[in-house]
Scaffold this active site. Sequence first.
Site, PDB file in Angstrom:
ATOM      1  N   ASN A 152       0.840  -1.192   0.000  1.00 41.48           N
ATOM      2  CA  ASN A 152       0.000   0.000   0.000  1.00 41.48           C
ATOM      3  C   ASN A 152       0.878   1.246   0.000  1.00 41.48           C
ATOM      4  O   ASN A 152       1.719   1.421   0.884  1.00 41.48           O
ATOM      5  CB  ASN A 152      -0.895   0.038   1.248  1.00 41.48           C
ATOM      6  CG  ASN A 152      -1.831   1.233   1.259  1.00 41.48           C
ATOM      7  OD1 ASN A 152      -2.801   1.271   0.505  1.00 41.48           O
ATOM      8  ND2 ASN A 152      -1.546   2.208   2.106  1.00 41.48           N
ATOM      9  N   GLU A 153       0.709   2.079  -1.025  1.00 40.60           N
ATOM     10  CA  GLU A 153       1.375   3.382  -1.075  1.00 40.60           C
ATOM     11  C   GLU A 153       2.864   3.290  -0.712  1.00 40.60           C
ATOM     12  O   GLU A 153       3.328   3.887   0.261  1.00 40.60           O
ATOM     13  CB  GLU A 153       0.675   4.382  -0.164  1.00 40.60           C
ATOM     14  CG  GLU A 153      -0.744   4.695  -0.582  1.00 40.60           C
ATOM     15  CD  GLU A 153      -1.482   5.603   0.372  1.00 40.60           C
ATOM     16  OE1 GLU A 153      -2.531   6.164  -0.024  1.00 40.60           O
ATOM     17  OE2 GLU A 153      -1.017   5.768   1.516  1.00 40.60           O
ATOM     18  N   GLU A 312      -8.089   5.509  -4.770  1.00 42.44           N
ATOM     19  CA  GLU A 312      -8.495   6.153  -3.520  1.00 42.44           C
ATOM     20  C   GLU A 312      -8.637   7.651  -3.737  1.00 42.44           C
ATOM     21  O   GLU A 312      -7.786   8.284  -4.359  1.00 42.44           O
ATOM     22  CB  GLU A 312      -7.448   5.961  -2.405  1.00 42.44           C
ATOM     23  CG  GLU A 312      -7.346   4.592  -1.801  1.00 42.44           C
ATOM     24  CD  GLU A 312      -6.349   4.575  -0.646  1.00 42.44           C
ATOM     25  OE1 GLU A 312      -6.164   5.634   0.014  1.00 42.44           O
ATOM     26  OE2 GLU A 312      -5.736   3.521  -0.418  1.00 42.44           O
ATOM     27  N   GLU A 360      -7.674   7.086  11.573  1.00 40.92           N
ATOM     28  CA  GLU A 360      -8.396   7.720  10.467  1.00 40.92           C
ATOM     29  C   GLU A 360      -9.910   7.742  10.698  1.00 40.92           C
ATOM     30  O   GLU A 360     -10.680   7.796   9.748  1.00 40.92           O
ATOM     31  CB  GLU A 360      -8.047   7.014   9.160  1.00 40.92           C
ATOM     32  CG  GLU A 360      -6.582   7.185   8.783  1.00 40.92           C
ATOM     33  CD  GLU A 360      -6.231   6.597   7.430  1.00 40.92           C
ATOM     34  OE1 GLU A 360      -5.894   7.375   6.525  1.00 40.92           O
ATOM     35  OE2 GLU A 360      -6.282   5.365   7.288  1.00 40.92           O
ATOM     36  N   LYS A 361     -10.334   7.775  11.951  1.00 39.63           N
ATOM     37  CA  LYS A 361     -11.766   7.741  12.226  1.00 39.63           C
ATOM     38  C   LYS A 361     -12.493   9.014  11.810  1.00 39.63           C
ATOM     39  O   LYS A 361     -13.722   9.023  11.681  1.00 39.63           O
ATOM     40  CB  LYS A 361     -12.018   7.450  13.707  1.00 39.63           C
ATOM     41  CG  LYS A 361     -11.379   8.387  14.697  1.00 39.63           C
ATOM     42  CD  LYS A 361     -11.644   7.932  16.141  1.00 39.63           C
ATOM     43  CE  LYS A 361     -10.826   8.736  17.139  1.00 39.63           C
ATOM     44  NZ  LYS A 361      -9.384   8.346  17.067  1.00 39.63           N
ATOM     45  N   PHE A 362     -11.750  10.112  11.618  1.00 35.70           N
ATOM     46  CA  PHE A 362     -12.386  11.342  11.154  1.00 35.70           C
ATOM     47  C   PHE A 362     -12.189  11.574   9.657  1.00 35.70           C
ATOM     48  O   PHE A 362     -12.539  12.636   9.138  1.00 35.70           O
ATOM     49  CB  PHE A 362     -11.875  12.539  11.957  1.00 35.70           C
ATOM     50  CG  PHE A 362     -12.226  12.455  13.418  1.00 35.70           C
ATOM     51  CD1 PHE A 362     -13.554  12.421  13.821  1.00 35.70           C
ATOM     52  CD2 PHE A 362     -11.240  12.385  14.385  1.00 35.70           C
ATOM     53  CE1 PHE A 362     -13.891  12.323  15.161  1.00 35.70           C
ATOM     54  CE2 PHE A 362     -11.564  12.290  15.728  1.00 35.70           C
ATOM     55  CZ  PHE A 362     -12.894  12.261  16.116  1.00 35.70           C
TER      56      PHE A 362
END
Length: 673
Positions: A152-153, A312, A360-362
């Site tokens: 990933n990335e 993404e 990353e919940k926000f």
Amino acid sequence: MPETTPRGLTRLAFGGDYNPEQWPEDVWREDVRLMREAGVTMVSVGIFSWALLEPAPGEYDFGWLDRVLDLLHEHGVRVDLGTPTAAPPAWFYRAHPEALPVTEQGVRHEFGSRAAICHSNADYRAAAAHITTRLAERYGDHPALALWHVHNEYGVPVSACYCDSCAAHFRRWLRAVHGTVDAVNEAWGTAFWGQHYTDLEQINPPRATPTVGNPAQALDYRRFADATMRENFVMERDVLHRLSPGVPVTTNFMTALSQCDSVDYWAWGREVDLVTNDHYLITDGRRTHVNLAMAADLTRSVAGGAPWILLEHSTSGVNWQPRNPAKAPGQMARNSLAHVARGSEGAMFFQWRQSRRGAEKFHSAMLPHGGTDTRVWREVVELGASLDALAPVRGTRTEADVAVLWDWHSWWAQNLAWRPSEDHDARERADTFYEVLYDRHLTVDFAHPEADLSRHPLVVVPALYLMTEAAGANLRGYVEGGGTLVVSYFSGIVDAHDAVHAGAHPGALRDVLGLTVEEFSPLLPGETVRLTRPDGPDLSGDVWTEFVVPRGAEPVWSYADGLTAGRPAVTRHRLGAGTAWYVSTRLGHEGLDAVLGRAAEDAGIAPRAELPRDVEVVRRSGTGGTYLFALNHTATDAKVPLETSGTELLTGERAAGRLAVPAGAVRVVRLDG
């Protein structure tokens, strides 16, 4: 040849990262029901799941992933299946702490984030190969599988490690690239400051030193770090090709984000079966849709002009910037379709369901914390319907007008220490030149400096400090053959090893530009210079000036003040059948527009003044027809001229003469004929 389109995907890709392991199993059926409601066609699964798939060394739990893939297949959702090698488990680091990367200062990172990896570590490589093998053996022919997603990335957040394993690997790389220690000494110029080596074993990574280290060594280490990550990708890719033939393999790029400048995507683009990209708006007060267009053009160019996939982006705000504003109503669809206009075969997001826990919940998601009774969800459903209507554009290619030269190696070299001015920012120049071309309604292809440029009437070089002799010869041949070239200052200065080209500046470009530069004269903060010409407007420059000596070039604008007063500032050189322009100071948008306007005339590119500012018009064409995308980034209704009539795909209406594009809206016309 490997397959280059997702297996079994017959429409544009629409969906996002799906992380069912974060949720109770009774949520999964609600997820797939809502995916069908939204028109989701593909999701990315398993990217960070290593610890759950292999909870202890050699012990596997694939049952939950079996159920997820079967459920998605049952509901007609294709799967981009990740190899979870960006997130080794805690037990792995407990057994192999030396796999954690070490900084230039000798500090070893700890477990607790993601992608904390020494890519030279043999234990990591073996473990990554093993989990990839087990996944390919189990799911290589699963009916839901459309695409393999490795790691990933790459390069985020760590690209280079400076540990002893990397030191040994670096020496092996030097031997493979340079051959002998004498060749390394020559390439690095080690006669300076007494840095001469008599054995490759004496060489370490460019760790922290009392003052500036050897710039050529640092540049080679950037190349080594990039090549090492790529070795690991290729290792996993080859396992997947062997065990899962017919399924393309990718990894998600981040082509235009300055946070990921450690990766040479020209090289990576040749290794993936399908180019995919992640793009997030940088909300720093600039026009975000321009950077979005630039990212999409660069990604398409890395793909060689072929279709690619936006893997993404965000439905609304992100969570990792100092300030994370929400997207305005309609902006998500406009952002998504701007990528499609510039070659993407769909629009996917991070992520499907917004997390309740973790870092990353926000970060916004397709299904927000507030559920389906939200603006974001309603816009997601609308976008799914729009992408379904645009299925006919699959396989067509975006048409470009001009080329911009771009080279990650030059950026690496430019950003090393002790350059003439820290205010000169190569990325800023690339952004500004691109924005001027965008505002002239010209679609851009990016190109490597040694690539074939013959099909582009205009080629722009915003900042290429490092340029090989081959690249210089390529540009000379391009101009002699009838092309128009525009070069900005501090380009063509050094060779591939950061050694100044012999003779006067700009070494690799002297002949094609028809001039030499006696001396650089950077300006202090706040200083500006005025540029004048006999028959045109004055321009203003800052940051940089030069003592330019024409050697065949004609001055077009000259410096009116400062140390360089009376000297040429902008020149034009006729060479063969073409023309080369040189800009020796930093011009703002208005000044660059004046220069590029003159160059566009030389290139035979007619102005497109009938198109309003921030109304983006791009064409895709192929055997499936020709499609005109019009994206209105303004708050005012606009009209776009059509050269022929056609059918607007999002509304089903016929269009002729002038296409009405409401404020903030997108229209896509399949042109007749």
